[in-house]
Design an enzyme around this catalytic site. Structure first.
Site, PDB file in Angstrom:
ATOM      1  CB  THR A  60      -0.880   0.037   1.253  1.00 48.16           C
ATOM      2  OG1 THR A  60      -1.830  -1.023   1.162  1.00 48.16           O
ATOM      3  CG2 THR A  60      -1.413   1.148   1.505  1.00 48.16           C
ATOM      4  NE  ARG A  84      -9.966  -6.162   3.924  1.00 49.95           N
ATOM      5  CZ  ARG A  84      -8.776  -5.276   3.818  1.00 49.95           C
ATOM      6  NH1 ARG A  84      -8.593  -4.680   2.846  1.00 49.95           N
ATOM      7  NH2 ARG A  84      -8.010  -5.457   4.943  1.00 49.95           N
ATOM      8  CB  ILE A  85     -14.309  -1.556   3.230  1.00 48.67           C
ATOM      9  CG1 ILE A  85     -15.502  -1.418   1.943  1.00 48.67           C
ATOM     10  CG2 ILE A  85     -13.963  -0.234   3.295  1.00 48.67           C
ATOM     11  CD1 ILE A  85     -16.425  -0.719   2.213  1.00 48.67           C
ATOM     12  N   GLY A  86     -10.852  -2.130   3.681  1.00 44.33           N
ATOM     13  CA  GLY A  86      -9.913  -2.215   4.772  1.00 44.33           C
ATOM     14  C   GLY A  86      -9.736  -0.557   5.478  1.00 44.33           C
ATOM     15  CG  ASP A  87      -6.103   0.307   6.916  1.00 39.24           C
ATOM     16  OD1 ASP A  87      -6.046  -1.171   5.977  1.00 39.24           O
ATOM     17  OD2 ASP A  87      -4.866   0.792   6.930  1.00 39.24           O
ATOM     18  CB  THR A 102       0.909   0.624   5.289  1.00 42.80           C
ATOM     19  OG1 THR A 102       1.038  -0.575   4.542  1.00 42.80           O
ATOM     20  CG2 THR A 102       2.368   0.867   5.818  1.00 42.80           C
ATOM     21  N   GLY A 103      -0.461  -1.986   6.628  1.00 41.61           N
ATOM     22  CA  GLY A 103      -0.428  -2.993   7.200  1.00 41.61           C
ATOM     23  C   GLY A 103      -1.588  -3.964   7.257  1.00 41.61           C
ATOM     24  CG  HIS A 104      -4.165  -7.652   9.080  1.00 42.14           C
ATOM     25  ND1 HIS A 104      -4.987  -7.877  10.298  1.00 42.14           N
ATOM     26  CD2 HIS A 104      -4.586  -8.436   8.362  1.00 42.14           C
ATOM     27  CE1 HIS A 104      -5.896  -9.033  10.077  1.00 42.14           C
ATOM     28  NE2 HIS A 104      -5.858  -9.255   8.717  1.00 42.14           N
ATOM     29  N   GLY A 105      -5.099  -4.450   7.388  1.00 40.34           N
ATOM     30  CA  GLY A 105      -6.224  -3.620   7.536  1.00 40.34           C
ATOM     31  C   GLY A 105      -7.160  -3.757   8.785  1.00 40.34           C
TER      32      GLY A 105
HETATM   33  N1  ASP Z   1      -3.784  -1.848   4.893  1.00 42.35           N
HETATM   34  C1  ASP Z   1      -4.161  -2.254   3.622  1.00 42.35           C
HETATM   35  C2  ASP Z   1      -5.220  -3.251   3.941  1.00 42.35           C
HETATM   36  O1  ASP Z   1      -5.565  -3.993   4.795  1.00 42.35           O
HETATM   37  C3  ASP Z   1      -3.012  -3.272   3.199  1.00 42.35           C
HETATM   38  C4  ASP Z   1      -1.699  -2.658   3.133  1.00 42.35           C
HETATM   39  O2  ASP Z   1      -1.476  -1.731   3.964  1.00 42.35           O
HETATM   40  O3  ASP Z   1      -0.775  -3.197   2.653  1.00 42.35           O
HETATM   41  O4  ASP Z   1      -6.196  -2.950   3.107  1.00 42.35           O
END
Ligand code: ASP
Length: 323
Positions: free
Chosen positions: A180, A208-211, A231-234
Site C-alpha cells: 500500500t 471487503r473494505i480495509g483501513d 499500512t499493514g493488516h487492515g
Molecule cells: N492496509 C491495507 C489493507 O489491509 C493493506 C496494506 O497496507 O498493505 O487494505
C-alpha cells in the site's frame, strides 16, 4: 514559516528480498516527482501528496493502481483517502474499479465539500465526471498479483487460518505482503496533507473494505496535531484506529512523532496480533517512522539527501538528484 516535508511509504508487510530493489526505485521516483516543487514553494502539501501517490500508483512494485492486489474473484477493488489539516476536509473512496489513480478521485471528493465517503458505482461515477479515464476491465491486473492470489489460494486449500490474529505469535500469519502507498506532507504555509492508496489485501472477499479509506485508521491530517498514513493488516489497523491513536499520544502524552508511532504500533501488535506501520509528520516538521511488520518501505528528502529504508533500524542515504 515551517520547512516543507514530504514523507512517503510503500507498504508494510512480509516483503520478499526480490522486491526490495523495485520498492526503493519506486520510493525514489515518487520523491523525485513531488519533492522539488514542494521544497521550492511551487506546490502545496496537497499537490505533493497527490503527485507522490500517483507516481506509486503507476508503479507495479506497489499495491495501488496498476499492480494492486486481487480479491478472491481475481478482481481489483481500489481504495484511497485524502485529507487536509486546515479545514479537515477529506475524501474517501472504496470499491473503485478500472481507474488508475484513486488518490485523485479522493482529492476531487474532498474538493467538492459535499460528502466524505463514496463507494462502488458512485465512486466510479465521480471519477468519470472529474476527468479520470475508465480503463478496460482487467487493465490493472498484473501477473505478479495473479501469482500472489494463486499462492494465497494454495495456502487456503492447505487449511491456513485466515481469521485475524489474536496474539503476537499469530502475527506473521496476518502480515500481508505489503505495498500500500501513502504520503504525508507539510508545506511552507503550515498545511498538512495526507493521502493513502491501496488494492487492499490479496484474497480479500469481494466487497471487503480495509483501513486505507477510513479516517483515523489509514489516514488523518490536522494542522494542530500532525498527519499520519498507515499500512499493514487492515482489519487490525481499523480495530485499533492506529492513525488517531498516534496523534492522541502526541497530543495527550506529549510524545514526539517518532515515540508516538513506535508506542502505538507496538501496542497494537501486542494487543491484537496483526502488524502494521505508520509515517507521521508533526506541525513543526518532525518525523515518525515505525512498523511492527518485517519490513516497510519509506523515504524522504532532507538537505539534498534522500533518506530511505525498508528493514527495522535501517536508514540508507544518497544524494538527491533528479536523474
Ligand atoms: N492496509 C491495507 C489493507 O489491509 C493493506 C496494506 O497496507 O498493505 O487494505
Amino acid at each position: 514559516m515551517p520547512r516543507p516535508v514530504l514523507l512517503i511509504h510503500g507498504g508494510a508487510g512480509d516483503i520478499g528480498d526480490s522486491r526490495v530493489a523495485g520498492k526503493f526505485k519506486g520510493i525514489k521516483d515518487a520523491l523525485r516527482a513531488a519533492w522539488p516543487q514542494l521544497a521550492a514553494g511551487k506546490s502545496n502539501a496537497m499537490d505533493a501528496v497527490e503527485t507522490a501517490v500517483r507516481s506509486m500508483e503507476l508503479d507495479e512494485a506497489f499495491n495501488a493502481g496498476y499492480g494492486a492486489c486481487l480479491n478472491t474473484a481475481g478482481e481489483v477493488e481500489l481504495e484511497a483517502s485524502f485529507m487536509e489539516g486546515h479545514e479537515l476536509r477529506a475524501g474517501c473512496i472504496t470499491l473503485l474499479r478500472d481507474i488508475m489513480h484513486p488518490i485523485t478521485v479522493a482529492r476531487r471528493l474532498l474538493e467538492q465539500r459535499r460528502h466524505v465517503f463514496l463507494g462502488g458505482e458512485a465512486a466510479l461515477k465521480l471519477a468519470l465526471s472529474t476527468c479520470s479515464e475508465q480503463l478496460a476491465p482487467g487493465s490493472l491486473v498484473t501477473p505478479s498479483a495473479q501469482q500472489a492470489l494463486a499462492e494465497f489460494k494454495q495456502q487456503q486449500a492447505k487449511g491456513a487460518d485466515t481469521t485475524y490474529a489474536r496474539t503476537e505469535l499469530d502475527a506473521l500469519r496476518t502480515d500481508p505482503s505489503g505495498d500500500t502507498v501513502g504520503a504525508v506532507a507539510l508545506d511552507m504555509q503550515g498545511l498538512i496533507a495526507v493521502g493513502t492508496s491501496t488494492g487492499g489485501i490479496t484474497g480479500k472477499w469481494p466487497g471487503r473494505i480495509g483501513d486505507t479509506p477510513v479516517l483515523g485508521s489509514g489516514t488523518y491530517a490536522d494542522n494542530l496535531m500532525g498527519g499520519v498514513s498507515t499500512t499493514g493488516h487492515g482489519e487490525t489497523l481499523m480495530r485499533y484506529n492506529l492513525a488517531q491513536r498516534i496523534l492522541a499520544a502526541m497530543q495527550h502524552q506529549q510524545l514526539s512523532a517518532q515515540a508516538a508511532a513506535e508506542q502505538e504500533c507496538q501496542r497494537m501488535t501486542a494487543r491484537l496480533g496483526g502488524t502494521g506501520g505508520a509515517i507521521v509528520v508533526d506541525p513543526q516538521g518532525e518525523l515518525g517512522i515505525s512498523f511492527t511488520s518485517r519490513r516497510m518501505a519509506w523515504g524522504y528528502v532532507s538537505d539534498g539527501v534522500i533518506h530511505y529504508g525498508i528493514n527495522q533500524q535501517e536508514m540508507l542515504q544518497e544524494p538527491f538528484d533528479l536523474a
